[in-house]
Every structure is written in structure tokens, then in C-alpha cells.
Enzyme design. Sequence first.
Site, PDB file in Angstrom:
ATOM      1  N   LYS A 178      43.349  48.725  40.392  1.00  0.00           N
ATOM      2  CA  LYS A 178      42.822  49.453  39.226  1.00  0.00           C
ATOM      3  C   LYS A 178      43.886  49.657  38.140  1.00  0.00           C
ATOM      4  O   LYS A 178      45.070  49.388  38.372  1.00  0.00           O
ATOM      5  CB  LYS A 178      42.255  50.792  39.712  1.00  0.00           C
ATOM      6  CG  LYS A 178      41.051  50.633  40.664  1.00  0.00           C
ATOM      7  CD  LYS A 178      40.438  51.985  41.034  1.00  0.00           C
ATOM      8  CE  LYS A 178      39.241  51.820  41.959  1.00  0.00           C
ATOM      9  NZ  LYS A 178      38.587  53.116  42.243  1.00  0.00           N
ATOM     10  N   TYR A 199      29.697  49.552  38.635  1.00  0.00           N
ATOM     11  CA  TYR A 199      29.555  50.890  39.225  1.00  0.00           C
ATOM     12  C   TYR A 199      28.156  51.484  39.024  1.00  0.00           C
ATOM     13  O   TYR A 199      27.986  52.699  39.089  1.00  0.00           O
ATOM     14  CB  TYR A 199      30.630  51.830  38.672  1.00  0.00           C
ATOM     15  CG  TYR A 199      31.985  51.645  39.320  1.00  0.00           C
ATOM     16  CD1 TYR A 199      32.178  51.889  40.680  1.00  0.00           C
ATOM     17  CD2 TYR A 199      33.084  51.234  38.578  1.00  0.00           C
ATOM     18  CE1 TYR A 199      33.415  51.732  41.285  1.00  0.00           C
ATOM     19  CE2 TYR A 199      34.328  51.067  39.181  1.00  0.00           C
ATOM     20  CZ  TYR A 199      34.482  51.329  40.535  1.00  0.00           C
ATOM     21  OH  TYR A 199      35.708  51.169  41.130  1.00  0.00           O
ATOM     22  N   ASN A 236      42.682  55.999  41.810  1.00  0.00           N
ATOM     23  CA  ASN A 236      43.066  55.833  43.216  1.00  0.00           C
ATOM     24  C   ASN A 236      43.435  54.396  43.576  1.00  0.00           C
ATOM     25  O   ASN A 236      43.283  53.982  44.720  1.00  0.00           O
ATOM     26  CB  ASN A 236      41.998  56.420  44.140  1.00  0.00           C
ATOM     27  CG  ASN A 236      40.643  55.758  43.959  1.00  0.00           C
ATOM     28  OD1 ASN A 236      40.518  54.816  43.182  1.00  0.00           O
ATOM     29  ND2 ASN A 236      39.647  56.232  44.676  1.00  0.00           N
ATOM     30  N   HIS A 273      39.994  49.386  44.708  1.00  0.00           N
ATOM     31  CA  HIS A 273      38.586  49.365  45.127  1.00  0.00           C
ATOM     32  C   HIS A 273      38.453  48.357  46.253  1.00  0.00           C
ATOM     33  O   HIS A 273      39.100  47.303  46.218  1.00  0.00           O
ATOM     34  CB  HIS A 273      37.662  48.935  43.982  1.00  0.00           C
ATOM     35  CG  HIS A 273      36.312  48.480  44.477  1.00  0.00           C
ATOM     36  ND1 HIS A 273      35.308  49.367  44.738  1.00  0.00           N
ATOM     37  CD2 HIS A 273      35.846  47.244  44.822  1.00  0.00           C
ATOM     38  CE1 HIS A 273      34.265  48.684  45.220  1.00  0.00           C
ATOM     39  NE2 HIS A 273      34.564  47.399  45.276  1.00  0.00           N
TER      40      HIS A 273
HETATM   41  P1  ATP Z   1      35.793  52.287  45.610  1.00  0.00           P
HETATM   42  O1  ATP Z   1      34.306  52.106  45.457  1.00  0.00           O
HETATM   43  O2  ATP Z   1      36.537  52.338  44.304  1.00  0.00           O
HETATM   44  O3  ATP Z   1      36.390  51.339  46.597  1.00  0.00           O
HETATM   45  P2  ATP Z   1      35.267  54.458  47.376  1.00  0.00           P
HETATM   46  O4  ATP Z   1      34.220  53.592  47.965  1.00  0.00           O
HETATM   47  O5  ATP Z   1      36.313  55.058  48.257  1.00  0.00           O
HETATM   48  O6  ATP Z   1      36.067  53.713  46.241  1.00  0.00           O
HETATM   49  P3  ATP Z   1      33.130  55.712  45.903  1.00  0.00           P
HETATM   50  O7  ATP Z   1      32.476  56.910  46.455  1.00  0.00           O
HETATM   51  O8  ATP Z   1      32.442  54.377  45.963  1.00  0.00           O
HETATM   52  O9  ATP Z   1      34.591  55.617  46.559  1.00  0.00           O
HETATM   53  O10 ATP Z   1      33.492  56.038  44.407  1.00  0.00           O
HETATM   54  C1  ATP Z   1      33.849  54.987  43.516  1.00  0.00           C
HETATM   55  C2  ATP Z   1      35.005  55.404  42.665  1.00  0.00           C
HETATM   56  O11 ATP Z   1      34.598  56.476  41.817  1.00  0.00           O
HETATM   57  C3  ATP Z   1      36.218  55.969  43.430  1.00  0.00           C
HETATM   58  O12 ATP Z   1      37.084  54.992  43.933  1.00  0.00           O
HETATM   59  C4  ATP Z   1      36.870  56.791  42.349  1.00  0.00           C
HETATM   60  O13 ATP Z   1      37.640  55.970  41.481  1.00  0.00           O
HETATM   61  C5  ATP Z   1      35.692  57.347  41.594  1.00  0.00           C
HETATM   62  N1  ATP Z   1      35.322  58.679  42.095  1.00  0.00           N
HETATM   63  C6  ATP Z   1      34.696  58.981  43.247  1.00  0.00           C
HETATM   64  N2  ATP Z   1      34.555  60.298  43.411  1.00  0.00           N
HETATM   65  C7  ATP Z   1      35.105  60.860  42.305  1.00  0.00           C
HETATM   66  C8  ATP Z   1      35.272  62.183  41.853  1.00  0.00           C
HETATM   67  N3  ATP Z   1      34.842  63.237  42.568  1.00  0.00           N
HETATM   68  N4  ATP Z   1      35.883  62.378  40.667  1.00  0.00           N
HETATM   69  C9  ATP Z   1      36.328  61.336  39.924  1.00  0.00           C
HETATM   70  N5  ATP Z   1      36.197  60.062  40.284  1.00  0.00           N
HETATM   71  C10 ATP Z   1      35.605  59.809  41.455  1.00  0.00           C
HETATM   72 MG    MG Z   2      32.776  52.512  46.811  1.00  0.00          MG
END
Ligand code: ATP
Ligand code: MG
Length: 140
Positions: free
Chosen positions: A11, A51, A114, A117
Site C-alpha cells: 500500500k 474495495y 496497514n 492487502h
Molecule cells: P485487506 O483487505 O487490505 O487485506 P483486511 O482483510 O485485513 O485487509 P478488511 O476488513 O478487508 O481488512 O478491510 C480492508 C481495509 O480497510 C483494511 O486493510 C484497512 O486498510 C481498511 N480498514 C479496515 N478497517 C478499518 C477501520 N476501522 N478504519 C480505517 N480503515 C480500516
Molecule cells: Mg480484506
Amino acid sequence: MANERTFSILKPDATRRNITGAVNAVIEAAGLRIVAQRRIRMTREQAEKFYEVHKERPFFGELVEFMTSGPVVVQVLEGENAVAKYREVMGATNPAQAADGTIRKQFAESVGENTVHGSDSADNAKIEIAQFFTDADIAA
Ligand code: ATP
Ligand code: MG
């Protein structure tokens, strides 16, 4: 399952801090092979489509802003149980909850920024890979 593929994004917080090589070293040390990789600037349309499942979530706007705020590195990773293996290597979404040795524990700045992805299922991996790569881009 042998030789599964997953989709990965390094990212904008990773490109900004110039740590894409350090993250790739963790990926490779875990036994995952980077079989396709491209550095791009995501358009708003690409980020919103990618997304889409999160579009009703309160953080959607912030997420799209972040993912288009700088370059990203899109990747295809291959290896045994690649989807689950990469989720394990990434660690929990929130770095405060990520296990020692994971990418997010080592590098992530916050739950939003974070670092990586990774696809959450083999079916989604196929869909996500197809959004950014053709078969000809992948040299396995
Ligand atoms: P990714 O899909 O990026 O691999 P993930 O599967 O661990 O991560 P998801 O629940 O799919 O997490 O959320 C997608 C992305 O949205 C997260 O990686 C993060 O960047 C963002 N995100 C998730 N929760 C929050 C939150 N509470 N506040 C801000 N951003 C968030
Ligand atoms: Mg995810």
C-alpha cells in the site's frame, strides 16, 4: 492445496517509506513466490471497484483516499496454501493486534495504513488478480 495464487498490494504507506523490498523479503522468507509485480498509481475508479464490498462502511472514503494517495505495488503470490499463508504472514488488520513477526506488526502504521492487502479467499484472489493482471503478465 499446492500452488495456489493470491493477490497482494503493497500500500502507499509502504512505497512512501521505501520499504517495499523489506516487505518482499518477509513474503519470500515465508515461502511465497512473487510471480507478477507492477508498481502503479491506482485511479479512484480502480480503488472504488477493488474495495466495493466495503462501500457502506464508515471508513470507505478514507480507504479510497489512502489507496490513491501514492503509488502501490500490485502482486501475484504463489505457493502452497498461498491465500491462508499470506493472511498469516500479513497479521491482523489492526497492527496493535498483529502477532510478532508479521508484516503488519513490523511495519504497519495504523488500522487504515496497514502496509499490505491480501485476498481473503481463493475465489476473491482470482477476481482481484484479474482486475490488475492478464495471464501473460504472470511468469510462474
Ligand atoms: P485487506 O483487505 O487490505 O487485506 P483486511 O482483510 O485485513 O485487509 P478488511 O476488513 O478487508 O481488512 O478491510 C480492508 C481495509 O480497510 C483494511 O486493510 C484497512 O486498510 C481498511 N480498514 C479496515 N478497517 C478499518 C477501520 N476501522 N478504519 C480505517 N480503515 C480500516
Ligand atoms: Mg480484506
